[in-house]
Structures are given as C-alpha cells and as structure tokens.
Design a protein around this motif. Structure first.
Motif, PDB file in Angstrom:
ATOM      1  N   PHE A 174       0.846  -1.272   0.054  1.00  0.00           N
ATOM      2  CA  PHE A 174       0.238  -0.101   0.003  1.00  0.00           C
ATOM      3  C   PHE A 174       0.834   1.320   0.041  1.00  0.00           C
ATOM      4  O   PHE A 174       1.942   1.237   0.503  1.00  0.00           O
ATOM      5  N   LYS A 175       0.461   2.205  -0.614  1.00  0.00           N
ATOM      6  CA  LYS A 175       0.982   3.485  -0.684  1.00  0.00           C
ATOM      7  C   LYS A 175       1.003   4.230   0.671  1.00  0.00           C
ATOM      8  O   LYS A 175       1.934   4.870   1.146  1.00  0.00           O
ATOM      9  N   HIS A 176      -0.113   4.159   1.302  1.00  0.00           N
ATOM     10  CA  HIS A 176      -0.256   4.669   2.773  1.00  0.00           C
ATOM     11  C   HIS A 176      -0.992   3.755   3.584  1.00  0.00           C
ATOM     12  O   HIS A 176      -2.009   3.082   3.200  1.00  0.00           O
ATOM     13  N   ILE A 177      -0.704   3.974   4.924  1.00  0.00           N
ATOM     14  CA  ILE A 177      -1.359   3.044   6.024  1.00  0.00           C
ATOM     15  C   ILE A 177      -2.006   3.972   6.857  1.00  0.00           C
ATOM     16  O   ILE A 177      -1.144   4.903   7.438  1.00  0.00           O
ATOM     17  N   PHE A 178      -3.223   3.836   7.120  1.00  0.00           N
ATOM     18  CA  PHE A 178      -3.944   4.853   8.062  1.00  0.00           C
ATOM     19  C   PHE A 178      -4.260   4.129   9.424  1.00  0.00           C
ATOM     20  O   PHE A 178      -4.829   2.939   9.105  1.00  0.00           O
ATOM     21  N   VAL A 179      -3.847   4.588  10.351  1.00  0.00           N
ATOM     22  CA  VAL A 179      -4.322   4.229  11.598  1.00  0.00           C
ATOM     23  C   VAL A 179      -4.866   5.354  12.233  1.00  0.00           C
ATOM     24  O   VAL A 179      -4.268   6.474  12.620  1.00  0.00           O
ATOM     25  N   ASP A 180      -6.083   4.918  12.964  1.00  0.00           N
ATOM     26  CA  ASP A 180      -6.830   5.715  13.898  1.00  0.00           C
ATOM     27  C   ASP A 180      -6.639   5.027  15.420  1.00  0.00           C
ATOM     28  O   ASP A 180      -7.273   4.152  15.713  1.00  0.00           O
ATOM     29  N   ILE A 181      -5.735   5.905  16.070  1.00  0.00           N
ATOM     30  CA  ILE A 181      -5.462   5.445  17.448  1.00  0.00           C
ATOM     31  C   ILE A 181      -6.854   5.624  18.134  1.00  0.00           C
ATOM     32  O   ILE A 181      -7.259   6.699  18.289  1.00  0.00           O
ATOM     33  N   ASN A 182      -7.190   4.510  18.930  1.00  0.00           N
ATOM     34  CA  ASN A 182      -8.394   4.544  19.514  1.00  0.00           C
ATOM     35  C   ASN A 182      -8.006   3.858  20.836  1.00  0.00           C
ATOM     36  O   ASN A 182      -7.819   2.709  20.960  1.00  0.00           O
ATOM     37  N   ILE A 183      -7.834   4.667  22.014  1.00  0.00           N
ATOM     38  CA  ILE A 183      -7.308   4.156  23.369  1.00  0.00           C
ATOM     39  C   ILE A 183      -8.503   3.604  24.045  1.00  0.00           C
ATOM     40  O   ILE A 183      -9.512   4.305  24.403  1.00  0.00           O
ATOM     41  N   ARG A 184      -8.576   2.415  24.180  1.00  0.00           N
ATOM     42  CA  ARG A 184      -9.554   1.740  24.718  1.00  0.00           C
ATOM     43  C   ARG A 184      -8.987   0.581  26.021  1.00  0.00           C
ATOM     44  O   ARG A 184      -8.511  -0.512  25.502  1.00  0.00           O
ATOM     45  N   PRO A 185      -8.851   1.236  27.114  1.00  0.00           N
ATOM     46  CA  PRO A 185      -8.193   0.055  28.116  1.00  0.00           C
ATOM     47  C   PRO A 185      -9.416  -1.194  28.160  1.00  0.00           C
ATOM     48  O   PRO A 185     -10.312  -1.012  27.959  1.00  0.00           O
ATOM     49  N   PRO A 186      -8.492  -2.181  28.243  1.00  0.00           N
ATOM     50  CA  PRO A 186      -7.346  -2.447  28.504  1.00  0.00           C
ATOM     51  C   PRO A 186      -6.617  -2.911  27.370  1.00  0.00           C
ATOM     52  O   PRO A 186      -5.750  -3.896  27.300  1.00  0.00           O
ATOM     53  N   PHE A 187      -6.939  -2.645  26.086  1.00  0.00           N
ATOM     54  CA  PHE A 187      -6.580  -3.192  24.617  1.00  0.00           C
ATOM     55  C   PHE A 187      -5.373  -2.338  24.132  1.00  0.00           C
ATOM     56  O   PHE A 187      -5.028  -2.368  22.869  1.00  0.00           O
TER      57      PHE A 187
END
Length: 107
Positions: free
Chosen positions: A2-15
């Motif tokens: 892939f040209k770009h990899i998109f990450v949406d950081i979702n902080i959800r304890p305890p994961f």
C-alpha cells in the motif's frame, strides 16, 4: 504494498499498551489521534505533551519518519475541527476535506 497506511489510534483500556501504540505509529503513514488521546500517545513515545498539540504533532512526525500526515481531532476544544500536519507534501491536500485547517511541518 500500500502507498499509505492509515491508523486511527483509539485508546480503549485494557486493549493497548505503549508497545502497541509505538508499533502502530512505526507502521503508519497517516495517523488520526484525538486531542484527548494525545497525552497517552505522546507519553508512550517519550514525548512530553504540555498541551501544545501543534508541537506534539510535529514531534511525532519527527520521531516516526514514516508518518506523512498527522491528524488531530480537537473535540471539545473546537467541536468538529481537526488540525492537520502534512510532512514533505507526501499526501496531497486534496485528499482531505476542504474545510480542514492545514498546518505544514514548517509552521
């Protein structure tokens, strides 16, 4: 690949833990982080977040050379708004919505 990899950081304890946050940032070229999550993400990366989200976005982009676009949703600070850091003009701004305020790495 892939040209770009998109990450949406979702902080959800305890994961999550520092290792998963760093691994995600090491592999992303585009990342979206909410202002509420920015303190946790920056601490995991060894960056001191003092409330200046623009500086923090720049430091993340410097620490992770693969990051070409850092998007921070501002939540209650400015409902419906986002701050965007584009590094090296690697992602065309047309890719984003026209109402997004742009902050270049040089700002």
């Amino acid at each position: 690949k892939f040209k770009h990899i998109f990450v949406d950081i979702n902080i959800r304890p305890p994961f999550y833990n520092d290792t998963t946050i760093i691994l995600a940032l090491q592999n992303a070229s585009i990342v979206k982080i909410s202002l509420e999550e920015l303190g946790i993400v920056s601490a995991a990366c060894g960056i001191n977040f003092n409330g200046d989200f623009k500086s923090c976005a720049k430091l993340l982009a410097q620490k992770f050379n693969n990051l070409k676009l850092v998007i921070i949703t501002l939540g209650v600070l400015a409902p419906g708004s986002v701050m965007v850091l584009v590094k090296d003009n690697a992602v065309p701004f047309d890719f984003l919505y026209p109402f997004i305020r742009r902050l270049d790495a040089s700002d």
